[in-house]
Design a protein around this motif. Structure first.
Motif, PDB file in Angstrom:
ATOM      1  N   ALA A 329       0.845  -1.193   0.000  1.00 48.86           N
ATOM      2  CA  ALA A 329       0.000   0.000   0.000  1.00 48.86           C
ATOM      3  C   ALA A 329       0.875   1.236   0.000  1.00 48.86           C
ATOM      4  CB  ALA A 329      -0.915   0.023   1.222  1.00 48.86           C
ATOM      5  N   MET A 330       0.405   2.238  -0.727  1.00 51.95           N
ATOM      6  CA  MET A 330       1.036   3.555  -0.652  1.00 51.95           C
ATOM      7  C   MET A 330      -0.022   4.495  -0.098  1.00 51.95           C
ATOM      8  SD  MET A 330       2.942   5.851  -3.553  1.00 51.95           S
ATOM      9  CE  MET A 330       4.465   4.948  -3.619  1.00 51.95           C
ATOM     10  N   GLU A 339      -0.462  11.839 -10.006  1.00 52.12           N
ATOM     11  CA  GLU A 339      -1.639  11.092 -10.444  1.00 52.12           C
ATOM     12  C   GLU A 339      -1.215   9.851 -11.233  1.00 52.12           C
ATOM     13  OE1 GLU A 339      -4.648  13.627 -12.054  1.00 52.12           O
ATOM     14  OE2 GLU A 339      -6.082  11.994 -12.298  1.00 52.12           O
ATOM     15  N   GLY A 340      -0.014   9.905 -11.777  1.00 50.01           N
ATOM     16  CA  GLY A 340       0.527   8.765 -12.509  1.00 50.01           C
ATOM     17  C   GLY A 340       0.687   7.509 -11.651  1.00 50.01           C
ATOM     18  N   LEU A 341       0.538   7.663 -10.340  1.00 50.69           N
ATOM     19  CA  LEU A 341       0.615   6.488  -9.464  1.00 50.69           C
ATOM     20  C   LEU A 341      -0.550   5.535  -9.720  1.00 50.69           C
ATOM     21  CD1 LEU A 341       1.440   8.222  -6.047  1.00 50.69           C
ATOM     22  CD2 LEU A 341       2.986   6.777  -7.377  1.00 50.69           C
ATOM     23  N   VAL A 342      -1.703   6.109 -10.132  1.00 49.94           N
ATOM     24  CA  VAL A 342      -2.910   5.283 -10.256  1.00 49.94           C
ATOM     25  C   VAL A 342      -2.735   4.149 -11.284  1.00 49.94           C
ATOM     26  CG1 VAL A 342      -5.374   5.294 -10.821  1.00 49.94           C
ATOM     27  CG2 VAL A 342      -4.395   7.136  -9.441  1.00 49.94           C
ATOM     28  N   ALA A 345      -0.236   1.597  -9.946  1.00 53.95           N
ATOM     29  CA  ALA A 345      -0.753   0.791  -8.830  1.00 53.95           C
ATOM     30  C   ALA A 345      -1.729  -0.251  -9.368  1.00 53.95           C
ATOM     31  CB  ALA A 345      -1.431   1.690  -7.806  1.00 53.95           C
ATOM     32  N   GLN A 346      -2.494   0.137 -10.384  1.00 56.32           N
ATOM     33  CA  GLN A 346      -3.468  -0.815 -10.949  1.00 56.32           C
ATOM     34  C   GLN A 346      -2.783  -1.984 -11.662  1.00 56.32           C
ATOM     35  OE1 GLN A 346      -5.870   2.000 -13.048  1.00 56.32           O
ATOM     36  NE2 GLN A 346      -7.250   2.329 -11.304  1.00 56.32           N
ATOM     37  N   ARG A 360      -8.381  13.805  -3.136  1.00 48.99           N
ATOM     38  CA  ARG A 360      -8.785  12.505  -3.673  1.00 48.99           C
ATOM     39  C   ARG A 360      -8.122  12.352  -5.024  1.00 48.99           C
ATOM     40  NH1 ARG A 360     -14.432  10.203  -1.603  1.00 48.99           N
ATOM     41  NH2 ARG A 360     -14.457  11.348   0.347  1.00 48.99           N
ATOM     42  N   VAL A 361      -7.797  11.155  -5.380  1.00 48.02           N
ATOM     43  CA  VAL A 361      -7.220  10.887  -6.690  1.00 48.02           C
ATOM     44  C   VAL A 361      -8.105   9.822  -7.331  1.00 48.02           C
ATOM     45  CG1 VAL A 361      -5.157  10.170  -7.948  1.00 48.02           C
ATOM     46  CG2 VAL A 361      -4.906  11.370  -5.766  1.00 48.02           C
ATOM     47  N   SER A 362      -8.676  10.153  -8.484  1.00 43.49           N
ATOM     48  CA  SER A 362      -9.579   9.196  -9.129  1.00 43.49           C
ATOM     49  C   SER A 362      -8.874   7.865  -9.329  1.00 43.49           C
ATOM     50  CB  SER A 362     -10.019   9.707 -10.499  1.00 43.49           C
ATOM     51  OG  SER A 362     -10.619  10.947 -10.348  1.00 43.49           O
ATOM     52  N   GLY A 363      -9.520   6.803  -8.921  1.00 41.67           N
ATOM     53  CA  GLY A 363      -8.930   5.483  -9.099  1.00 41.67           C
ATOM     54  C   GLY A 363      -8.233   4.977  -7.850  1.00 41.67           C
ATOM     55  N   ALA A 364      -8.049   5.860  -6.861  1.00 39.62           N
ATOM     56  CA  ALA A 364      -7.413   5.418  -5.605  1.00 39.62           C
ATOM     57  C   ALA A 364      -8.492   5.013  -4.602  1.00 39.62           C
ATOM     58  CB  ALA A 364      -6.573   6.557  -5.027  1.00 39.62           C
TER      59      ALA A 364
END
Ligand code: NFS
Length: 664
Positions: A329-330, A339-342, A345-346, A360-364
């Motif tokens: 987990a991050m 935002e490139g983390l999303v 992470a996926q 909030r970050v969409s997709g997190a």
């Protein structure tokens, strides 16, 4: 999109762990910010501050024959306005972080946040003094409540000026008052600057930039300084501790949780929760040995300084951490979160968990943090991480990490130099006066994906050490030096010039001091003010042979820091990327010569790291000469301490006795 030239991993970073993971990214076809930086050409108009987006008659791009916007705004106004807006955003970020800490202190003091307590009452009493809160023999929670309320009062102070300004040298305070840039209230200066930069308002570059200084000062001597102080009160003033840095701190056999962002409120509680027997047992039930925490960006610096939690890496390593496949987990809160983390992470099994009500970050996954139920939420976050552990597939952790000794608060520096009997900055001032230490450089701030990761930090720090310049660091610059191995006492033997080495050997300190997170640049202001009050180095911050720099800067916060340091009298260099005021030679002249005349500090943007070092050393030597100090001469030093012993050991007995006792 046409393919551009993409840097090789070796061209993109100087950090071997980052290089290994960039190679891994290529192998598996994963995209990172390094790749995107190569693909996206920066807009040359915006890069120089020449794009005006302040109203819907634009955007007006002031290039070629166009020298004013639709409203008539000149290039000077537009460039100054863009710069000022960035300073407002940067100041707001640090200061809003401080506000949240003050609310946590208030909740803790009133008994609404049972998982927090006052860990450092001495700091509380000191801060109470600055904020005019009575101490006496009142219960600690009452003092803490009044300190929290007084701190919160600084944001919307109705009259007068910020209380912390009196922590600056008297001469400095007078400069601010005479120029009318002494900040009144933290929020007010940010709002004032946003107001002025709205279309149709302040249209005089110099006047705009004066308010930019006032706003930045409200950050440095207000928001950031309060953030540092309240963090120390709640979690303890840092003192040296041993730890490790770089992605090699991740563990194959444990649940890895990366804490990334800025506010220590949640991460400190996660540190406690990770040691909870119930959590450890839960991790074991999933086949892990326990929970391993590591940090990225300034959250990393906060929990490193106080708890010794290892550093996983700096800003440009956030995506790379996920590429290890070992991050379960991050956990992020505010600021510097890509935002490139999303998408990354996926691709892996990593849970990207946002926690701040503001971010909030969409997709997190969002697990909202609430300090009233801190431990409960921290455990929920850790359980989410543990649940991901069995889903790991291939893991690639580069076996690269370095030792470090961080934890140099100004209180500790004072203590280390002077001892318990009389803590003092005298030995530091004396070492500068004598020339053992030529001067001081603060290399702080970010990484920037347009540059070779960590290259400038490594280069400038190595050069300064060689030249007997003591280096202090915060933020991602500090993490770079930690990874490079500059932050152990032993590093002095390898990297420092002869004079600096003598000082480090005598005190047992590293030649590069880790002072904390970016809000802890306020500690540098405190150190400089204490050096002034210790006497011998002039009567203002601008007299000290010191330079500030962010050699790989990228964020608006870095511009706010640069501006408050200049307004406090420092020479500041922003390194690596293009000058954001290059579009207006007039504005550039205002922030260099103009500010130097006004406040004694100047701001320069230099792309070439060699030039950064040259100008810094020249500035330090000029300041030494102005103080009437002896010219820097490294040949005078290096004959004491361990060095001398080693030299003497090589000699035959007779000569040895003569060297040591002067006898035949
Ligand atoms: Ni500072 Fe800290 Fe790093 Fe830059 Fe971001 S983490 S607040 S802004 S990138 S140093």
């Amino acid at each position: 999109m046409a393919k551009k030239k993409v840097r090789t991993p070796q061209e993109a970073s100087r950090d071997p762990a980052a290089v290994a993971l960039l190679e891994r990214a290529l192998e598996i076809g994963a995209e990172t910010c390094f790749y995107r930086a190569d693909e996206i050409t920066p807009c040359p108009i915006g890069a120089e501050g020449l794009c005006c987006r302040f109203c819907a008659m634009g955007p007006c791009r002031l290039v070629g024959d166009v020298d004013m916007g639709v409203c008539g705004a000149t290039i000077d106004t537009v460039v100054a306005r863009n710069f000022a807006r960035a300073v407002a955003a940067g100041s707001a970020s640090h200061s809003d972080h401080a506000r949240d800490l003050a609310y946590t202190l208030l909740a803790a003091a009133e008994g609404h946040a049972p998982d927090y307590k006052i860990r450092d009452p001495y700091k509380l009493f000191e801060v109470a003094r600055y904020l005019g809160v009575k101490v006496g023999d009142r219960p600690i929670n009452e003092i803490a409540r009044d300190v929290a309320l007084a701190a919160l009062g600084e944001f919307g102070r109705v009259q007068g000026e910020l209380l912390y300004l009196k922590r600056a040298p008297a001469k400095r305070q007078k400069i601010w008052r005479d120029l009318g840039i002494a900040p009144r209230a933290i929020d007010r200066e940010v709002v004032d600057l946003l107001h002025r930069t709205h279309a149709g308002n302040d249209q005089d570059a110099e006047h705009l930039l004066d308010q930019a200084m006032r706003c930045a000062l409200a950050d440095g001597w207000g928001g950031s300084m309060l953030a540092t102080d309240i963090t120390d009160i709640l979690f303890g003033t840092p003192a040296p501790v041993r730890s490790e840095a770089n992605l090699g701190v991740l563990r194959e056999d444990m649940v890895n949780v990366i804490i990334h962002g800025h506010e220590p409120t949640l991460s400190e509680i996660i540190v406690a929760a990770a040691q909870d027997p119930e959590i450890i047992a839960y991790a074991q039930s999933k086949g892990a040995k326990g929970v391993n925490l590591a940090g990225i960006c300034c959250t990393a610096n906060e929990v490193l300084m106080r708890e010794g939690i290892p550093l996983a890496g700096n800003f440009l390593q956030q995506e790379l951490a996920i590429l290890t496949g070992a991050v379960d987990a991050m956990v992020v809160d505010v600021q510097c979160i890509m935002e490139g983390l999303v998408p990354l992470a996926q691709r892996f099994h990593t849970a990207l968990i946002t926690t701040s009500p503001k971010v909030r970050v969409s997709g997190a996954v969002h697990i909202e943090f609430d300090e009233h139920r801190a431990l409960e939420i921290a455990k929920q976050i850790l359980r989410t991480a543990i649940d991901r552990f069995p889903q790991r597939s291939e893991v690639f952790i580069p076996d690269i990490r370095a030792q470090l000794v961080p934890g140099f608060s100004h209180e500790y520096i004072n203590y280390a130099l002077g001892g318990t009997y009389r803590g003092s900055f005298r030995p530091l001032n004396d070492a500068i006066i004598a020339g053992r230490i030529r001067g001081v450089v603060a290399d702080i701030g970010c990484n920037n994906a347009r540059l070779c990761h960590d290259e400038n930090h490594y280069y400038v720090v190595a050069e300064f050490l060689k030249n007997d310049v003591l280096v202090v660091q915060t933020g991602c610059g500090a993490i770079a030096s930690a990874k490079k191995g500059y932050m152990t006492p032993e590093a002095a033997l390898e990297y420092a010039g002869p004079g600096l080495r003598e000082v480090c050997e005598a005190v047992g300190m590293p030649p590069v001091l880790h002072l904390g997170a970016c809000v802890d640049n306020s500690r540098i202001l405190t150190v400089l003010s204490q050096m002034v009050s210790e006497t011998g180095l002039g009567d203002d911050i601008s007299d000290i042979p010191a330079v500030g720099m962010a050699s790989e800067w990228m964020s608006e916060k870095a511009l706010a820091i640069a501006t408050y340091c200049v307004a406090s009298g420092a020479y500041v260099i922003m390194g690596g990327v293009r000058n954001p005021v290059a579009g207006s030679p007039y504005v550039n002249q205002l922030i260099t010569e103009g500010w130097e005349k006004k406040v004694g500090g100047r701001l320069e943007f230099l792309e070439d790291p060699e030039e950064i070092v040259r100008r810094s050393l020249a500035h330090i030597d000029r300041k030494r000469a102005a103080l009437g100090l002896e010219e820097y001469n490294p040949a005078k030093w290096g004959k004491s301490g361990d060095w001398r012993i080693r030299e003497v050991l090589e000699l035959p007995l007779e000569e040895r006795l003569q060297a040591v006792y002067g006898r035949r």
